[in-house]
Write an enzyme that holds these catalytic residues in place. Structure first.
Site, PDB file in Angstrom:
ATOM      1  N   HIS A 470      10.007 121.590 -14.129  1.00  0.00           N
ATOM      2  CA  HIS A 470      10.956 122.058 -15.331  1.00  0.00           C
ATOM      3  C   HIS A 470      10.714 123.777 -15.077  1.00  0.00           C
ATOM      4  O   HIS A 470       9.622 124.146 -15.694  1.00  0.00           O
ATOM      5  CB  HIS A 470      10.438 121.511 -16.740  1.00  0.00           C
ATOM      6  CG  HIS A 470      10.445 120.103 -16.727  1.00  0.00           C
ATOM      7  ND1 HIS A 470       9.892 119.419 -17.740  1.00  0.00           N
ATOM      8  CD2 HIS A 470      11.022 119.016 -15.987  1.00  0.00           C
ATOM      9  CE1 HIS A 470      10.042 118.093 -17.493  1.00  0.00           C
ATOM     10  NE2 HIS A 470      10.817 117.936 -16.529  1.00  0.00           N
TER      11      HIS A 470
HETATM   12  C1  LIG Z   1      10.990 114.798 -10.063  1.00  0.00           C
HETATM   13  C2  LIG Z   1      11.447 115.611 -11.295  1.00  0.00           C
HETATM   14  C3  LIG Z   1      12.022 114.982 -12.314  1.00  0.00           C
HETATM   15  C4  LIG Z   1      12.732 115.661 -13.214  1.00  0.00           C
HETATM   16  N1  LIG Z   1      13.099 115.128 -14.209  1.00  0.00           N
HETATM   17  C5  LIG Z   1      13.697 115.448 -15.302  1.00  0.00           C
HETATM   18  C6  LIG Z   1      14.206 114.904 -16.699  1.00  0.00           C
HETATM   19  O1  LIG Z   1      13.786 113.815 -16.789  1.00  0.00           O
HETATM   20  N2  LIG Z   1      14.795 115.750 -17.480  1.00  0.00           N
HETATM   21  C7  LIG Z   1      15.112 116.899 -17.256  1.00  0.00           C
HETATM   22  O2  LIG Z   1      15.736 117.565 -18.370  1.00  0.00           O
HETATM   23  N3  LIG Z   1      15.031 117.753 -16.179  1.00  0.00           N
HETATM   24  C8  LIG Z   1      13.971 116.866 -15.406  1.00  0.00           C
HETATM   25  N4  LIG Z   1      13.940 117.642 -14.107  1.00  0.00           N
HETATM   26  C9  LIG Z   1      14.371 119.055 -13.990  1.00  0.00           C
HETATM   27  C10 LIG Z   1      15.878 119.123 -13.472  1.00  0.00           C
HETATM   28  O3  LIG Z   1      15.897 118.270 -12.281  1.00  0.00           O
HETATM   29  C11 LIG Z   1      16.421 120.632 -13.440  1.00  0.00           C
HETATM   30  O4  LIG Z   1      16.318 121.092 -14.671  1.00  0.00           O
HETATM   31  C12 LIG Z   1      17.574 120.516 -12.901  1.00  0.00           C
HETATM   32  O5  LIG Z   1      17.918 119.999 -11.754  1.00  0.00           O
HETATM   33  C13 LIG Z   1      18.189 122.022 -12.965  1.00  0.00           C
HETATM   34  O6  LIG Z   1      19.682 122.132 -12.733  1.00  0.00           O
HETATM   35  P1  LIG Z   1      20.405 123.375 -12.106  1.00  0.00           P
HETATM   36  O7  LIG Z   1      21.732 122.803 -11.850  1.00  0.00           O
HETATM   37  O8  LIG Z   1      19.691 124.639 -12.571  1.00  0.00           O
HETATM   38  O9  LIG Z   1      19.518 123.220 -10.567  1.00  0.00           O
HETATM   39  P2  LIG Z   1      19.523 122.229  -9.378  1.00  0.00           P
HETATM   40  O10 LIG Z   1      19.435 121.153  -9.852  1.00  0.00           O
HETATM   41  O11 LIG Z   1      18.032 122.672  -8.637  1.00  0.00           O
HETATM   42  O12 LIG Z   1      20.550 123.005  -8.436  1.00  0.00           O
HETATM   43  C14 LIG Z   1      20.637 124.297  -8.066  1.00  0.00           C
HETATM   44  C15 LIG Z   1      21.380 124.193  -6.735  1.00  0.00           C
HETATM   45  O13 LIG Z   1      21.519 125.506  -6.396  1.00  0.00           O
HETATM   46  C16 LIG Z   1      21.541 125.628  -4.823  1.00  0.00           C
HETATM   47  N5  LIG Z   1      20.998 127.191  -4.493  1.00  0.00           N
HETATM   48  C17 LIG Z   1      19.980 127.506  -4.492  1.00  0.00           C
HETATM   49  N6  LIG Z   1      19.991 128.688  -3.873  1.00  0.00           N
HETATM   50  C18 LIG Z   1      21.018 128.903  -3.620  1.00  0.00           C
HETATM   51  C19 LIG Z   1      21.725 130.100  -2.855  1.00  0.00           C
HETATM   52  N7  LIG Z   1      21.051 131.273  -2.484  1.00  0.00           N
HETATM   53  N8  LIG Z   1      22.938 130.062  -2.413  1.00  0.00           N
HETATM   54  C20 LIG Z   1      23.740 128.777  -2.890  1.00  0.00           C
HETATM   55  N9  LIG Z   1      23.110 127.883  -3.220  1.00  0.00           N
HETATM   56  C21 LIG Z   1      21.775 127.848  -3.878  1.00  0.00           C
HETATM   57  C22 LIG Z   1      20.591 124.801  -4.376  1.00  0.00           C
HETATM   58  O14 LIG Z   1      20.769 124.004  -3.299  1.00  0.00           O
HETATM   59  C23 LIG Z   1      20.932 123.410  -5.448  1.00  0.00           C
HETATM   60  O15 LIG Z   1      21.809 122.521  -5.149  1.00  0.00           O
HETATM   61  C24 LIG Z   1      13.144 116.950 -12.967  1.00  0.00           C
HETATM   62  C25 LIG Z   1      12.910 117.773 -11.939  1.00  0.00           C
HETATM   63  C26 LIG Z   1      12.064 116.875 -10.805  1.00  0.00           C
HETATM   64  C27 LIG Z   1      11.930 117.766  -9.749  1.00  0.00           C
END
Ligand SMILES: Cc1cc2nc3c(=O)[nH]c(=O)nc-3n(C[C@H](O)[C@H](O)[C@H](O)COP(=O)(O)OP(=O)(O)OC[C@H]3O[C@@H](n4cnc5c(N)ncnc54)[C@H](O)[C@@H]3O)c2cc1C
Length: 533
Positions: A470
């Site tokens: 997280h």
């Molecule tokens: C095993 C596991 C279990 C989890 N369980 C929970 C849960 O139960 N509940 C909860 O609230 N959270 C949980 N989390 C955390 C949750 O997955 C994240 O908080 C959430 O995915 C964040 O979403 P996001 O869209 O910010 O980032 P991400 O889902 O990481 O998406 C970001 C995207 O940006 C892209 N990116 C990165 N850099 C660049 C770049 N330079 N140019 C273009 N694209 C880029 C990446 O490829 C990715 O696709 C868990 C995480 C893990 C690993």
């Protein structure tokens, strides 16, 4: 003079938070271009790879492993991606694919409680947010409705004095999932110990919802829901595409270009072969999670007049009580995590020690338990019997703790380079006495668990902190541009058209999984930009 732009809004990162912001904007008629570093993947292909993998031990081994889009788990490109320079090793398990990390999450979808936004004024620690629970509440509700969140309206989720809490303007869209027999047994024990065992709100459909089937308890939420019952980031991106947003996979953003009036005028990207392209938009939203977002800002030298970009990095430092208990309780049916105890989530002790919640895993690490027996020389028929015996008695309870935003916990740029020649993230993380004091309280609870469950064997070290995947805080929110990166709308103080849709804006971590609060902020930010364009 009219200027031709590639889009009204460019969103960097097609994960769950970028997807939700994109849908909001596209639904309001704005042209949206999502730039995603990783490739598109299909659930059925991932499932086949997972099935064919001889070892099921790792949570992300079967997700693509690519030179231009290193993830964080094992593999030739990913192993060295994160450089740890602090006392704690931390390689958060992030995925670089369309849909992002939540492909392999557990989908716990918690609201913060009102006091989580006021740590400094109530408890004299950490920071206050420049917004309060009431301002986010309608957005929490909308996020729950879009994603189909299940939960119990009757639960006190911590700090409500036994009454339903935090306040809700609408019921959960879906009722809780039936408790597995293991979770029923755990709930009984927790109740006997005087704790309030409640449902964990989550995104596994408990009735058909938005085209998703009902959870059938495959126990496989992480690393992959095999039937698409659990809401994952790819679904948020699909919704955005249906509303008209465009997604460009395999497109790595590496530089934000500054123009007149402090505005960001272009995003520069690299293709897998290294070819560079300049793309323009009126607004730019960074949604590349809480490590890549600050990394891109540091690489571009934007948004950092406060010197806070990358700092205040937070996780949920966790202590784990993992044992073989006396009785066969048979975990491993139903979701891989269910229920929660939130009694230590809020209260006066927060001025001295970290709050925490208990998470109840319900999975069986067959491989780890078998290896332990093989090391003891157990073989043949006895091995089969002992595996069955130990798996039935496996218990894993996590104390997931809040962490204060400290300037010294940070991500910055390593001297190392990835395959595209871009700096990799360098991470410094440690826990402080606030967490250690919280750990003493958890330790006393663990002793009570030990007596209640009748511990036979302890499998791990209950005193070692581990950091959850997280990721929060690294572009922190505040009213004062001298000490924070974004304002209450997630707009960077330094650049009027640059917003951040990420848990990186959190000013406190709370004890709960972060993504619902990130989702509420992202929807709100989408609406704000739509109003301005
Ligand atoms: C095993 C596991 C279990 C989890 N369980 C929970 C849960 O139960 N509940 C909860 O609230 N959270 C949980 N989390 C955390 C949750 O997955 C994240 O908080 C959430 O995915 C964040 O979403 P996001 O869209 O910010 O980032 P991400 O889902 O990481 O998406 C970001 C995207 O940006 C892209 N990116 C990165 N850099 C660049 C770049 N330079 N140019 C273009 N694209 C880029 C990446 O490829 C990715 O696709 C868990 C995480 C893990 C690993």
């Amino acid at each position: 003079m009219s200027v031709e732009m590639d889009a009204d809004v460019i969103i960097v990162g097609a994960g769950i938070l970028g997807g939700l912001a994109a849908e909001r904007l596209a639904a309001r008629g704005k042209s949206v271009l999502m730039l995603e570093a990783g490739p598109r993947v299909d659930r059925w292909r991932l499932l086949e790879s997972f099935r064919n993998m001889p070892s099921k031990g790792s949570a992300d081994a079967f997700y693509p492993e690519l030179a231009y889009a290193p993830k964080s788990g094992g593999g030739p490109y990913s192993n060295n991606y994160f450089e740890n320079v602090g006392p704690m090793a931390w390689r958060p398990s992030v995925l670089r694919v369309v849909g992002g990390t939540s492909w392999h999450w557990s989908s716990a979808f918690w609201r913060f409680v009102p006091n989580d936004f006021k740590l400094r004024s109530l408890y004299g620690v950490g920071r206050d947010w420049p917004l309060d629970y009431g301002m986010l509440e309608p957005w929490y509700t909308l996020a729950e409705q879009i994603t189909g969140c299940s939960g119990s309206d009757a639960d006190d989720q911590g700090g409500g004095g036994g009454k339903p809490f935090p306040p809700r303007s609408a019921p959960y869209p879906l009722p809780p999932l039936a408790r597995s027999s293991y979770i029923q047994a755990v709930a009984e024990k927790m109740t006997r110990l005087g704790f309030n065992f409640i449902e964990e709100p989550h995104l596994r459909a408990t009735r058909p919802y938005g085209g998703r089937p009902v959870c059938t308890g495959n126990n496989n939420c992480s690393p992959l829901c095999p039937i698409g019952s659990m809401f994952t980031g790819d679904m948020a991106v699909t919704r955005a595409e249906r509303a008209g947003a465009k997604v460009m996979p395999d497109t790595v953003a590496y530089r934000l270009e500054k123009g007149a009036g402090g505005k960001i005028v272009a995003v520069h990207t690299k293709a897998p072969d290294g070819k560079s392209t300049r793309r323009t938009a009126r607004y730019v939203v960074l949604a590349a999670h809480a490590l890549e977002t600050p990394k891109l800002m540091l690489m571009s030298e934007v948004g950092n007049s406060s010197d806070q970009v990358g700092r205040n990095l937070m996780s949920h430092p966790s202590l784990i009580w993992e044992v073989l208990g006396k009785d066969a309780l048979w975990p491993g049916r139903g979701p891989s995590q269910q229920g929660s105890v939130n009694d230590r989530r809020d209260g006066a002790e927060r001025s001295r020690s970290a709050a925490f919640k208990y998470i109840f895993n319900s999975h069986i690490p067959n491989q780890q338990l078998t290896q332990r027996l093989l090391k003891q020389g157990v073989i043949g028929r006895e091995l089969d019997e002992r595996i069955r015996h130990d798996c039935a008695r496996f218990i894993s309870i996590i104390a997931g703790m809040e962490q204060l935003p400290l300037a010294s916990n940070r991500i910055d740029l390593s001297d190392r380079k990835d395959a595209l020649g871009l700096p990799t993230p360098r991470i410094h993380m440690d826990v402080d006495d606030y967490n250690r004091r919280g750990g003493l309280i958890a330790g006393r609870d663990f002793e009570r668990f030990e007596r209640e469950f009748g511990m036979q064997v302890e499998l791990g070290d209950r005193k070692i902190f581990r950091l959850a995947s997280h990721i929060m805080g690294s572009t922190i929110m505040g009213d004062d541009p001298r000490t924070s990166v974004v304002d209450a709308d997630c707009r960077t103080h330094d650049h009027p058209n640059l917003f951040i849709a990420s848990c990186s804006v959190f000013a406190s971590s709370s004890t709960v999984n972060p993504t619902l609060t990130g989702a509420a902020l992202s929807l709100r930010l989408g609406e704000q930009i739509a109003r301005e364009i």
